[in-house]
Design a protein around this motif. Structure first.
Motif, mmCIF file in Angstrom:
data_model
loop_
_atom_site.group_PDB
_atom_site.id
_atom_site.type_symbol
_atom_site.label_atom_id
_atom_site.label_comp_id
_atom_site.label_asym_id
_atom_site.label_seq_id
_atom_site.Cartn_x
_atom_site.Cartn_y
_atom_site.Cartn_z
ATOM 1 N N MET A 39 16.113 -7.473 11.477
ATOM 2 C CA MET A 39 15.337 -7.958 12.591
ATOM 3 C C MET A 39 14.943 -9.407 12.307
ATOM 4 S SD MET A 39 11.855 -6.375 14.152
ATOM 5 C CE MET A 39 12.051 -6.026 15.859
ATOM 6 N N ALA A 40 14.991 -10.229 13.344
ATOM 7 C CA ALA A 40 14.658 -11.646 13.216
ATOM 8 C C ALA A 40 13.150 -11.839 13.121
ATOM 9 C CB ALA A 40 15.197 -12.404 14.420
ATOM 10 N N SER A 41 12.770 -12.854 12.366
ATOM 11 C CA SER A 41 11.355 -13.183 12.256
ATOM 12 C C SER A 41 10.892 -13.866 13.541
ATOM 13 C CB SER A 41 11.110 -14.102 11.059
ATOM 14 O OG SER A 41 11.611 -15.392 11.334
ATOM 15 N N ILE A 42 9.593 -13.946 13.709
ATOM 16 C CA ILE A 42 9.029 -14.611 14.889
ATOM 17 C C ILE A 42 9.473 -16.068 14.915
ATOM 18 C CG2 ILE A 42 6.879 -15.421 15.936
ATOM 19 C CD1 ILE A 42 5.635 -12.739 15.182
ATOM 20 N N GLU A 43 9.507 -16.707 13.763
ATOM 21 C CA GLU A 43 9.928 -18.113 13.703
ATOM 22 C C GLU A 43 11.390 -18.278 14.126
ATOM 23 O OE1 GLU A 43 7.920 -20.708 13.467
ATOM 24 O OE2 GLU A 43 6.332 -19.208 13.396
ATOM 25 N N GLN A 44 12.228 -17.325 13.733
ATOM 26 C CA GLN A 44 13.631 -17.380 14.136
ATOM 27 C C GLN A 44 13.771 -17.184 15.642
ATOM 28 O OE1 GLN A 44 14.938 -14.267 11.481
ATOM 29 N NE2 GLN A 44 16.070 -15.732 10.188
ATOM 30 N N VAL A 45 13.008 -16.258 16.182
ATOM 31 C CA VAL A 45 13.037 -16.010 17.626
ATOM 32 C C VAL A 45 12.570 -17.256 18.378
ATOM 33 C CG1 VAL A 45 12.011 -14.652 19.504
ATOM 34 C CG2 VAL A 45 12.788 -13.503 17.415
ATOM 35 N N LYS A 46 11.473 -17.853 17.900
ATOM 36 C CA LYS A 46 10.962 -19.056 18.540
ATOM 37 C C LYS A 46 11.973 -20.198 18.472
ATOM 38 C CE LYS A 46 6.697 -20.150 17.450
ATOM 39 N NZ LYS A 46 5.405 -20.274 16.754
ATOM 40 N N ALA A 47 12.648 -20.324 17.349
ATOM 41 C CA ALA A 47 13.650 -21.377 17.201
ATOM 42 C C ALA A 47 14.809 -21.170 18.176
ATOM 43 C CB ALA A 47 14.169 -21.422 15.756
ATOM 44 N N GLU A 48 15.254 -19.937 18.310
ATOM 45 C CA GLU A 48 16.343 -19.626 19.251
ATOM 46 C C GLU A 48 15.909 -19.866 20.686
ATOM 47 O OE1 GLU A 48 19.591 -18.874 18.766
ATOM 48 O OE2 GLU A 48 19.242 -19.207 16.628
ATOM 49 N N LEU A 49 14.682 -19.479 21.009
ATOM 50 C CA LEU A 49 14.165 -19.709 22.361
ATOM 51 C C LEU A 49 14.061 -21.201 22.650
ATOM 52 C CD1 LEU A 49 11.384 -16.975 22.530
ATOM 53 C CD2 LEU A 49 13.451 -17.077 23.940
ATOM 54 N N THR A 50 13.628 -21.970 21.664
ATOM 55 C CA THR A 50 13.523 -23.418 21.826
ATOM 56 C C THR A 50 14.900 -24.028 22.077
ATOM 57 O OG1 THR A 50 11.534 -23.509 20.458
ATOM 58 C CG2 THR A 50 12.787 -25.556 20.696
ATOM 59 N N GLN A 51 15.895 -23.578 21.330
ATOM 60 C CA GLN A 51 17.258 -24.072 21.527
ATOM 61 C C GLN A 51 17.799 -23.668 22.892
ATOM 62 O OE1 GLN A 51 19.560 -22.750 18.175
ATOM 63 N NE2 GLN A 51 18.645 -24.239 16.786
ATOM 64 N N ALA A 52 17.508 -22.440 23.302
ATOM 65 C CA ALA A 52 17.953 -21.979 24.620
ATOM 66 C C ALA A 52 17.308 -22.811 25.725
ATOM 67 C CB ALA A 52 17.630 -20.497 24.811
ATOM 68 N N ALA A 53 16.022 -23.095 25.582
ATOM 69 C CA ALA A 53 15.319 -23.907 26.577
ATOM 70 C C ALA A 53 15.891 -25.324 26.623
ATOM 71 C CB ALA A 53 13.825 -23.934 26.281
ATOM 72 N N ALA A 54 16.201 -25.885 25.467
ATOM 73 C CA ALA A 54 16.782 -27.225 25.416
ATOM 74 C C ALA A 54 18.155 -27.249 26.075
ATOM 75 C CB ALA A 54 16.865 -27.711 23.974
ATOM 76 N N GLN A 55 18.965 -26.236 25.800
ATOM 77 C CA GLN A 55 20.289 -26.158 26.424
ATOM 78 C C GLN A 55 20.162 -25.955 27.925
ATOM 79 O OE1 GLN A 55 23.392 -26.617 24.993
ATOM 80 N NE2 GLN A 55 23.983 -26.698 27.129
ATOM 81 N N SER A 56 19.198 -25.172 28.328
ATOM 82 C CA SER A 56 18.948 -24.955 29.748
ATOM 83 C C SER A 56 18.580 -26.269 30.435
ATOM 84 C CB SER A 56 17.838 -23.922 29.926
ATOM 85 O OG SER A 56 17.590 -23.685 31.289
ATOM 86 N N ASN A 57 17.740 -27.067 29.785
ATOM 87 C CA ASN A 57 17.385 -28.374 30.338
ATOM 88 C C ASN A 57 18.609 -29.266 30.466
ATOM 89 O OD1 ASN A 57 14.656 -28.028 30.833
ATOM 90 N ND2 ASN A 57 14.040 -28.751 28.822
ATOM 91 N N ALA A 58 19.440 -29.275 29.444
ATOM 92 C CA ALA A 58 20.650 -30.096 29.474
ATOM 93 C C ALA A 58 21.570 -29.651 30.617
ATOM 94 C CB ALA A 58 21.378 -30.023 28.134
#
Length: 87
Positions: free
Chosen positions: A1-20
């Protein structure tokens, strides 16, 4: 299972890609508007059905791009909201 920090990092990357991607869609909207301007200029003084169809389809394309950008922006917002929930 991914840590909260890993989940947050993935969400941040997804949000950045979504913006792009949203920015790319906005560029496509601007390009479609240029197409519409050219088609309307050509259509001035003519009532040919082919030009009317081209304009209608380009307008539909622009509307769908606007809808896609709106939905994708909502996705970004939801991802960022979840990041804030995670703390």
């Amino acid at each position: 299972m991914a840590s909260i920090e890993q989940v947050k990092a993935e969400l941040t990357q997804a949000a950045a890609q979504s913006n792009a991607t949203t920015n790319q869609i906005r560029a496509a909207i601007e390009g479609t508007e240029q197409v519409l301007s050219r088609l309307r200029a050509v259509a001035a003084g003519t009532g040919h059905p082919a030009i009317s169809e081209a304009i209608n389809r380009a307008e539909q394309s622009k509307q769908r791009l606007i809808e896609a950008a709106t939905v994708l922006a909502g996705s970004t917002q939801a991802a960022r909201q979840y990041i804030s929930i995670l703390g």
